[in-house]
Scaffold this motif. Structure first.
Motif, PDB file in Angstrom:
ATOM      1  N   GLU A 102     -30.888   6.226  -2.902  1.00  9.22           N
ATOM      2  CA  GLU A 102     -31.264   6.738  -1.582  1.00  9.22           C
ATOM      3  C   GLU A 102     -31.162   8.257  -1.529  1.00  9.22           C
ATOM      4  O   GLU A 102     -31.997   8.923  -0.908  1.00  9.22           O
ATOM      5  CB  GLU A 102     -30.375   6.115  -0.491  1.00  9.22           C
ATOM      6  CG  GLU A 102     -30.606   4.649  -0.263  1.00  9.22           C
ATOM      7  CD  GLU A 102     -29.840   3.786  -1.266  1.00  9.22           C
ATOM      8  OE1 GLU A 102     -28.896   4.289  -1.919  1.00  9.22           O
ATOM      9  OE2 GLU A 102     -30.206   2.610  -1.411  1.00  9.22           O
ATOM     10  N   THR A 103     -30.146   8.804  -2.179  1.00 11.93           N
ATOM     11  CA  THR A 103     -29.986  10.263  -2.219  1.00 11.93           C
ATOM     12  C   THR A 103     -31.130  10.904  -2.993  1.00 11.93           C
ATOM     13  O   THR A 103     -31.675  11.930  -2.571  1.00 11.93           O
ATOM     14  CB  THR A 103     -28.639  10.632  -2.871  1.00 11.93           C
ATOM     15  OG1 THR A 103     -27.586   9.945  -2.200  1.00 11.93           O
ATOM     16  CG2 THR A 103     -28.395  12.115  -2.788  1.00 11.93           C
ATOM     17  N   ALA A 104     -31.495  10.314  -4.120  1.00  5.82           N
ATOM     18  CA  ALA A 104     -32.610  10.842  -4.910  1.00  5.82           C
ATOM     19  C   ALA A 104     -33.912  10.777  -4.119  1.00  5.82           C
ATOM     20  O   ALA A 104     -34.721  11.711  -4.164  1.00  5.82           O
ATOM     21  CB  ALA A 104     -32.737  10.072  -6.219  1.00  5.82           C
ATOM     22  N   ILE A 105     -34.103   9.707  -3.390  1.00  7.13           N
ATOM     23  CA  ILE A 105     -35.315   9.569  -2.574  1.00  7.13           C
ATOM     24  C   ILE A 105     -35.329  10.615  -1.465  1.00  7.13           C
ATOM     25  O   ILE A 105     -36.371  11.208  -1.172  1.00  7.13           O
ATOM     26  CB  ILE A 105     -35.417   8.135  -2.007  1.00  7.13           C
ATOM     27  CG1 ILE A 105     -35.737   7.167  -3.138  1.00  7.13           C
ATOM     28  CG2 ILE A 105     -36.477   8.060  -0.914  1.00  7.13           C
ATOM     29  CD1 ILE A 105     -35.669   5.712  -2.744  1.00  7.13           C
ATOM     30  N   ASP A 106     -34.171  10.867  -0.849  1.00  5.88           N
ATOM     31  CA  ASP A 106     -34.095  11.887   0.198  1.00  5.88           C
ATOM     32  C   ASP A 106     -34.397  13.275  -0.348  1.00  5.88           C
ATOM     33  O   ASP A 106     -35.092  14.072   0.291  1.00  5.88           O
ATOM     34  CB  ASP A 106     -32.711  11.888   0.853  1.00  5.88           C
ATOM     35  CG  ASP A 106     -32.522  10.722   1.800  1.00  5.88           C
ATOM     36  OD1 ASP A 106     -33.546  10.150   2.236  1.00  5.88           O
ATOM     37  OD2 ASP A 106     -31.367  10.396   2.099  1.00  5.88           O
ATOM     38  N   ILE A 107     -33.887  13.577  -1.543  1.00  4.92           N
ATOM     39  CA  ILE A 107     -34.154  14.883  -2.159  1.00  4.92           C
ATOM     40  C   ILE A 107     -35.639  15.034  -2.460  1.00  4.92           C
ATOM     41  O   ILE A 107     -36.244  16.077  -2.180  1.00  4.92           O
ATOM     42  CB  ILE A 107     -33.301  15.062  -3.434  1.00  4.92           C
ATOM     43  CG1 ILE A 107     -31.828  15.191  -3.055  1.00  4.92           C
ATOM     44  CG2 ILE A 107     -33.765  16.276  -4.229  1.00  4.92           C
ATOM     45  CD1 ILE A 107     -30.886  15.169  -4.235  1.00  4.92           C
ATOM     46  N   MET A 108     -36.249  13.993  -2.997  1.00  2.00           N
ATOM     47  CA  MET A 108     -37.688  14.042  -3.294  1.00  2.00           C
ATOM     48  C   MET A 108     -38.513  14.140  -2.017  1.00  2.00           C
ATOM     49  O   MET A 108     -39.513  14.848  -1.964  1.00  2.00           O
ATOM     50  CB  MET A 108     -38.117  12.815  -4.101  1.00  2.00           C
ATOM     51  CG  MET A 108     -37.670  12.847  -5.539  1.00  2.00           C
ATOM     52  SD  MET A 108     -38.302  14.270  -6.429  1.00  2.00           S
ATOM     53  CE  MET A 108     -40.037  13.966  -6.371  1.00  2.00           C
ATOM     54  N   ARG A 109     -38.088  13.418  -0.970  1.00  2.00           N
ATOM     55  CA  ARG A 109     -38.802  13.466   0.305  1.00  2.00           C
ATOM     56  C   ARG A 109     -38.778  14.870   0.883  1.00  2.00           C
ATOM     57  O   ARG A 109     -39.795  15.390   1.347  1.00  2.00           O
ATOM     58  CB  ARG A 109     -38.186  12.477   1.291  1.00  2.00           C
ATOM     59  CG  ARG A 109     -38.892  12.426   2.643  1.00  2.00           C
ATOM     60  CD  ARG A 109     -38.184  11.520   3.626  1.00  2.00           C
ATOM     61  NE  ARG A 109     -36.753  11.712   3.697  1.00  2.00           N
ATOM     62  CZ  ARG A 109     -36.146  12.691   4.402  1.00  2.00           C
ATOM     63  NH1 ARG A 109     -36.867  13.541   5.078  1.00  2.00           N
ATOM     64  NH2 ARG A 109     -34.843  12.790   4.418  1.00  2.00           N
ATOM     65  N   GLU A 110     -37.614  15.524   0.840  1.00  2.00           N
ATOM     66  CA  GLU A 110     -37.512  16.893   1.340  1.00  2.00           C
ATOM     67  C   GLU A 110     -38.370  17.858   0.521  1.00  2.00           C
ATOM     68  O   GLU A 110     -39.015  18.750   1.080  1.00  2.00           O
ATOM     69  CB  GLU A 110     -36.059  17.348   1.331  1.00  2.00           C
ATOM     70  CG  GLU A 110     -35.195  16.664   2.361  1.00  2.00           C
ATOM     71  CD  GLU A 110     -33.736  17.055   2.228  1.00  2.00           C
ATOM     72  OE1 GLU A 110     -33.424  17.956   1.441  1.00  2.00           O
ATOM     73  OE2 GLU A 110     -32.908  16.442   2.930  1.00  2.00           O
TER      74      GLU A 110
END
Length: 89
Positions: free
Chosen positions: A4-12
């Motif tokens: 989830e953290t990796a997805i949030d970083i990529m989303r940003e």
């Protein structure tokens, strides 16, 4: 680091790319539409006529908004680098 953290970083990161590229492409799109409407109204079918105004507007946007865009990128990078200890641990 969780998925989830990796997805949030990529989303940003992707949102930053979309925002900055739209800020550059948007005014050129509007100018292209105005010039195309003018060409359709006057029946001037010259392909190079719309290129120069779009180029100039794009260059002006980069010149005037470049410092803001660079600040946004640097802030994002500093945030990522600053959060590395929290992401690893």
């Amino acid at each position: 680091m969780t998925p989830e953290t990796a997805i949030d970083i990529m989303r940003e990161a992707l949102w930053m790319i979309v925002m900055l590229s739209a800020f550059i492409i948007g005014p050129g799109l509007v100018i292209g539409l105005v010039v195309s409407t003018f060409q359709a109204a006057t029946q001037i079918n010259e392909q190079t006529l719309s290129f120069l105004p779009r180029l100039l507007v794009t260059l002006l946007v980069i010149i005037f908004a470049g410092p803001w865009m660079l600040t946004q990128l640097i802030d994002h990078a500093e945030g990522l680098i600053g959060s590395i200890p929290y992401l690893i641990g």
